[in-house]
Design an enzyme around this catalytic site. Structure first.
Site, PDB file in Angstrom:
ATOM      1  N   SER A   1     -91.849 -37.611 -57.514  1.00  0.00           N
ATOM      2  CA  SER A   1     -92.848 -38.699 -57.463  1.00  0.00           C
ATOM      3  C   SER A   1     -92.197 -40.044 -57.200  1.00  0.00           C
ATOM      4  CB  SER A   1     -93.623 -38.729 -58.766  1.00  0.00           C
ATOM      5  OG  SER A   1     -92.758 -38.929 -59.859  1.00  0.00           O
TER       6      SER A   1
ATOM      7  N   THR B   1     -69.050 -29.196 -56.930  1.00  0.00           N
ATOM      8  CA  THR B   1     -70.143 -29.986 -57.456  1.00  0.00           C
ATOM      9  C   THR B   1     -71.237 -30.088 -56.401  1.00  0.00           C
ATOM     10  OG1 THR B   1     -70.744 -32.080 -58.413  1.00  0.00           O
ATOM     11  CG2 THR B   1     -69.113 -32.140 -56.668  1.00  0.00           C
TER      12      THR B   1
ATOM     13  N   THR C   1     -78.313 -39.563 -56.302  1.00  0.00           N
ATOM     14  CA  THR C   1     -79.747 -39.242 -56.345  1.00  0.00           C
ATOM     15  C   THR C   1     -80.249 -39.583 -57.751  1.00  0.00           C
ATOM     16  OG1 THR C   1     -79.178 -36.914 -56.732  1.00  0.00           O
ATOM     17  CG2 THR C   1     -79.801 -37.532 -54.497  1.00  0.00           C
TER      18      THR C   1
END
Length: 409
Positions: free
Chosen positions: A409, A193, A156
């Site tokens: 965004s 994690t 990500t």
């Protein structure tokens, strides 16, 4: 840029017999990126997992726990990025289960044999129809050599993929171990994690997989923090396919069991440290070692107080030897009977504080020299006993704020 961490060479990652990996672009959040991955396991693989301790856990975490407990034999894992499917209530659970059903139908499995994983934005509906549409491409891509693609496909805000391999000799056979992880922010897992997958072709008794997963996490992922936040989606899965030509390991305390654990721990620790090295906006990798505690738990308590302090982390970013901030963190860590006159503080080889006060021989330019480096060790000696423990963290930079301010965004 990550701290002394580069992308793995896919050719250097060992295939694990009994594991195939496929990755596809499903457009889950953004077009043109790898965001849907599958891990396919041969029949007979043993699986263990540990998950977030955040009580507001995501829907896929809840489904994974249920499916592991059902003990049907896990045969597939489905992982999406871009959407965490957390904070989504009953609808989120239905969408996580629909992911399992879609994979199960394609593979002729029971839904309980599929584990779902999600990572990304919280409180948005999972676009399960995009996962369903993307599954055929991910399944068609399946190969034993796609560990590097998996490391990319689960990212990500990571800036580099994270993957490591090792080999160990067990009973005269060469055993392969390969793992991947993702994570850069919202990291203080307190179990694992954000996402981590570790596989070996070793033959391990199925009842050992849960304690093995916990032991590996305890020595690696439970020792890292980027920002002190515990994700809703943390998951760490350990897989043993049993394909290696050695006798079944039936106790982790045996010589062969310990050799395997040590090799797997090496990979797990590398994966955990890679998350810190790639922490959002990180410019420094910091080892916090606390010694001389009465037990390991209070050593960790002090280490995390230091590692979580925004004042300490910003001082490291600025290379500012404002080291009273470290002593202050030791003091508020919560050890009620801590005697400050027994505390020593070191930065690498520089003895900063002795018996709770500034070392007369300490010079600020020595502290600044250490703090200007990209890898720093903070060592605190409590003078209370013989226990010790270590935590790995990173600094806080302007970039950390920018990344998290712009994340959606």
């Amino acid at each position: 840029m990550p701290v002394n961490l580069s992308a793995p060479d896919p050719a250097a990652l060992h295939a694990v017999e009994g594991v195939r990996i496929g990755v596809a672009e499903a457009g889950i959040r953004k077009a043109g990126r790898k965001d849907l991955s599958v891990i396919l396991l041969d029949e007979g693989a043993a699986v263990g997992g540990v998950f977030t301790q955040n009580r507001f856990c995501a829907a896929p975490v809840q489904v994974c726990r249920d499916h592991l407990a059902a003990n049907f034999g896990i045969r597939a894992l489905v992982i999406n990025t871009g959407n965490a499917n957390a904070g989504t209530g009953e609808d989120g659970l239905a969408r996580a289960r629909a992911t399992c059903i879609a994979a199960a139908q394609a593979l002729d499995l029971a839904p309980e044999q599929v584990l779902p994983f999600s990572t990304g934005v919280i409180m948005e509906p999972l676009p399960v129809e995009r996962i369903q549409a993307g599954l055929p491409a991910a399944l068609a891509d399946a190969s034993a050599t796609h560990w590097g693609r998996l490391a990319e496909g689960i990212m990500t805000t990571d800036t580099v993929p994270k993957a490591f391999s090792a080999q160990v000799q067990i009973g005269g056979a060469t055993v392969n171990i390969t793992g991947v992880s993702k994570g850069a922010g919202m990291i203080r897992p307190n179990m694992a994690t954000m996402l981590g997958f570790l596989a070996t072709d070793a033959a391990i008794a199925p009842e050992l997989m849960q304690p093995l997963a916990r032991q590996l996490a305890e020595g690696s992922f439970n020792r890292v923090t980027v920002d002190g936040d515990t994700s809703t989606n943390d998951s760490f899965i350990v897989i043993a396919t049993g394909k290696a030509a050695h006798g079944v390991i039936r106790t982790l305390d045996s010589e062969e069991g310990q050799a395997l654990v040590d090799a797997m721990q090496q990979v797990a620790r590398s994966l955990a440290q890679a998350i810190v090295r790639d922490g959002e906006g990180a410019t420094k990798f910091i080892t916090v070692r606390v010694e001389g505690g009465r037990d390991a738990a209070e050593c960790r308590q002090v280490a995390y107080a230091i590692a979580h302090s925004p004042l300490v982390k910003t001082a490291f970013f600025a290379s500012d030897p404002n080291l009273g901030r470290i002593l202050a963190a030791v003091g508020y860590a919560g050890i009620a009977d801590l005697d400050q006159t027994g505390i020593d503080l070191y930065l690498d080889d520089v003895h900063v504080a002795v018996n709770g006060g500034r070392n007369p021989a300490y010079r600020e330019e020595d502290g600044q020299r250490v703090m200007a480096g990209s890898e720093i060790t903070v060592r605190v000696v409590l003078g209370r006993g013989q226990a010790a423990d270590t935590v790995w963290t990173c600094d806080f930079s302007h970039e950390y704020v920018s990344i998290n301010a712009d994340y959606r965004s």
